[in-house]
Design an enzyme around this catalytic site. Structure first.
Site, PDB file in Angstrom:
ATOM      1  N   HIS A  85       0.791  -1.250   0.055  1.00  0.00           N
ATOM      2  CA  HIS A  85      -0.233   0.093  -0.184  1.00  0.00           C
ATOM      3  C   HIS A  85       0.878   1.279  -0.244  1.00  0.00           C
ATOM      4  O   HIS A  85       1.972   1.406   0.814  1.00  0.00           O
ATOM      5  CB  HIS A  85      -0.917   0.142   1.241  1.00  0.00           C
ATOM      6  CG  HIS A  85      -1.566   1.150   1.499  1.00  0.00           C
ATOM      7  ND1 HIS A  85      -1.378   2.275   2.428  1.00  0.00           N
ATOM      8  CD2 HIS A  85      -2.869   1.836   0.728  1.00  0.00           C
ATOM      9  CE1 HIS A  85      -2.130   3.257   2.397  1.00  0.00           C
ATOM     10  NE2 HIS A  85      -3.157   2.907   1.397  1.00  0.00           N
ATOM     11  N   HIS A 131       1.724  10.954  -2.041  1.00  0.00           N
ATOM     12  CA  HIS A 131       0.511  10.504  -1.394  1.00  0.00           C
ATOM     13  C   HIS A 131      -0.275  12.098  -1.397  1.00  0.00           C
ATOM     14  O   HIS A 131       0.192  13.019  -0.842  1.00  0.00           O
ATOM     15  CB  HIS A 131       0.574  10.280   0.122  1.00  0.00           C
ATOM     16  CG  HIS A 131      -0.363   9.863   0.731  1.00  0.00           C
ATOM     17  ND1 HIS A 131      -0.634   9.700   2.216  1.00  0.00           N
ATOM     18  CD2 HIS A 131      -1.462   9.335   0.282  1.00  0.00           C
ATOM     19  CE1 HIS A 131      -1.690   9.281   2.466  1.00  0.00           C
ATOM     20  NE2 HIS A 131      -2.498   9.030   1.356  1.00  0.00           N
TER      21      HIS A 131
END
Length: 574
Positions: A85, A131
């Protein structure tokens, strides 16, 4: 001990009935080579010290098989797949650097699913990996892709899946399509090679191939639907260029390298929601977000052309589940797909739709990802996903803790190739497995004996555990699995002032579903005043364990194997 006597030991104690004389003689030569180096001057028999060396050798006497031995010709949906992830993050989810270094480490360690978040840079001229809505520093997409190409198959030939969380405009999607094509070339697996994906190809068929997985652009799906509708002369044509949102996002919401520094944090949804609904907000970590895909003002035909180039690279189509959960889990006979659920949604699905989830994962792919509040890159209990057949239980590989140990333990199986065949109990169509149901029938009894440990003196400084005396080691052993099999960690007594502790204690576990059970082992140094010191751990899939006396290597908190630390243990199935 002669080769013949060693063969008898392997048959009687180790349960290796098929051990041939030739294989045993090869083992004897290997032991003598390691112990004496020059085997020409040594008799081809083992002394007591040679036999002890053999027993403690993790290479010659491992607890599980170190080669690929599962059937690798079944569809991808039949396997648990080692999944990362936000694979590019070096630390926490808010402030750490983005880099290709954790990607390289992950694929070398057997991770087969790499996640990349794609965002435009500040002037929307290029694509970066970072991110979104955080202060993480970006890394170039080309660098990440090249690192995957250079390292994905150095130790493991089974396919690597790249999941893309796409926040790009059509022109940048076209650019990504070109970069991916140029980077991977013939390694890239294209959708037209899998005959419509009525069933996923097998890991064996996809060896040394790169698979792209994300939600196809709206224009690509519209074009495909148009072709289908034209062929059947029915249906309604999609309007090209129609935005998925009734408004255009403000400029500062586009999270490039500079904009993200002052932009708002990505919001996290509350769990206060209808348990049978799938909300959109909590899916921020899935790759299905396409908010920016239609912000381009180009000619609709141009947009369609760019979308087609990008869409044709996507061989594992992702769908964003909306509305009723039971609708998202419907199985289509002529189509397979992948959907993503957060860990919280999976828990709720497990309460109300457990059977539907298991049935869905028999042919389709389910990806689970951490909830957004895990900003410290912690992880969640992966057993919930595995018990329901989820193939991709996505983990923050840069973290640590017991859940990551369990994940690493499962994927030490099958030679560490990153693909572990799901047990038959999860693939039964006539009687679908219920994880929390009480299973009536004969239980499997596993006996685990911890004889002794060794190697700490070689791997640690003399004052690492105690400043003025040798350590006081004790071992902890337990099982994690379906609720009926989970046990508390049981302990040996602490052996005072001893670098080579001998415990000689046996533990017995009764298992209803051994195929989904993991054996946990930890070693600690007892401290009368402070917290006990960590001294190693391992986790092994019970169904993979080899019977008999085995050398079990231990790992540090991050999951890296110690050079010398190991336990001598015995496993017996009754």
């Amino acid at each position: 001990m002669s080769a013949k006597e060693l063969q008898q030991f392997l048959v009687d104690v180790q349960g290796e009935a098929g051990a041939s004389v030739e294989e045993v003689e090869k083992t004897v030569r290997a032991v003598l080579q390691e112990r004496h180096h020059n085997t020409k001057t040594v008799m081809h028999t083992l002394t007591l010290e040679d036999f002890q060396h053999y027993l403690f050798s993790v290479d010659l006497n491992p607890p599980i098989r170190d080669e690929v031995h599962h059937d690798m010709k079944a569809p991808l949906s039949h396997y648990f797949i080692f999944t990362g992830h936000n694979s590019y993050l070096t630390g926490n989810q808010l402030l750490s650097d983005c880099s290709d270094v954790p990607i390289i480490k992950a694929v070398k360690n057997g991770v087969r699913v790499v996640e990349l978040d794609l965002w435009p840079n500040l002037d929307e001229s290029n694509v970066q990996v970072l991110h979104g809505w955080t202060l993480t520093t970006p890394v170039e997409l080309t660098k990440c892709l090249q690192s995957i190409k250079d390292n994905a198959f150095t130790k493991n030939q089974y396919p690597v899946i790249i999941t893309l969380e796409d926040h790009l405009t059509p022109p940048l999607q076209k650019k990504v399509a070109q970069v991916i094509t140029d980077t991977f070339q013939e390694m890239l697996f294209r959708p037209d090679e899998c005959e419509g994906l009525k069933e996923f190809p097998s890991p064996e068929y996809l060896k040394k191939r790169i698979i792209i997985s994300t939600k196809p652009p709206q224009q690509f799906k519209a074009d495909n639907e148009d072709k289908s509708n034209n062929n059947s002369n029915k249906g309604k044509r999609w309007r090209l260029g129609a935005p998925p949102l009734p408004f255009t996002l403000p400029k500062f919401f586009k999270c490039g390298s500079g904009a993200s520094k002052k932009g708002p944090r990505k919001s996290h949804s509350s769990d206060q929601e209808d348990e049978d609904k799938i909300d959109d907000d909590d899916d921020h970590s899935s790759e299905c977000s396409q908010d920016n895909e239609d912000n381009d003002t180009s000619d609709p035909g141009s947009i369609q052309s760019k979308a087609l180039e990008y869409g044709h690279l996507i061989s594992l189509h992702a769908e964003k589940p909306k509305g009723e959960l039971k609708d998202a889990l419907k199985v289509e006979l002529d189509k397979v797909k992948r959907i993503s659920l957060s860990e919280g949604k999976l828990k709720r699905a497990a309460l109300s739709h457990a059977i539907e989830v298991v049935r869905f994962t028999q042919n389709n792919v389910l990806r689970i990802f951490p909830k957004g509040t895990r900003v410290n890159s912690s992880n969640y209990n992966p057993l919930t996903g595995w018990m329901h057949g989820a193939q991709m239980v996505a983990f923050n590989m840069q973290g640590n803790g017991k859940y990551l140990w369990w994940m690493q333990g499962l994927f030490r199986s099958n030679g560490g190739c990153g693909y572990v065949k799901k047990p038959k109990i999860l693939m039964q169509d006539d009687q679908v497995f219920e994880p929390k149901a009480r299973i009536v029938g004969k239980k499997t009894v596993l006996k685990v004996k911890v004889y002794m440990g060794d190697g700490w003196r070689s791997d640690f400084k003399r004052t690492h555990f105690d400043c003025y005396s040798p350590p006081d080691f004790y071992a902890r052993v337990g099982i994690v699995g379906v609720p009926a099999d989970k046990t508390k960690m049981d302990e040996t007594e602490a052996k005072n002032n001893n670098w080579t502790p001998v415990w000689d204690k046996e533990f017995t576990f009764e298992l209803t579903v051994p195929e989904l059970a993991l054996l946990r082992v930890e070693v600690h140094d007892h401290d009368e005043i402070d917290k006990d010191d960590f001294a190693g751990q391992t986790c092994l899939l019970v169904s993979e364990l080899k019977s008999g006396i085995r050398a079990v290597p231990l790992y540090n908190k991050k999951g890296d194997k110690y050079n010398s630390v190991k336990l001598l243990m015995r496993f017996d199935f009754v």
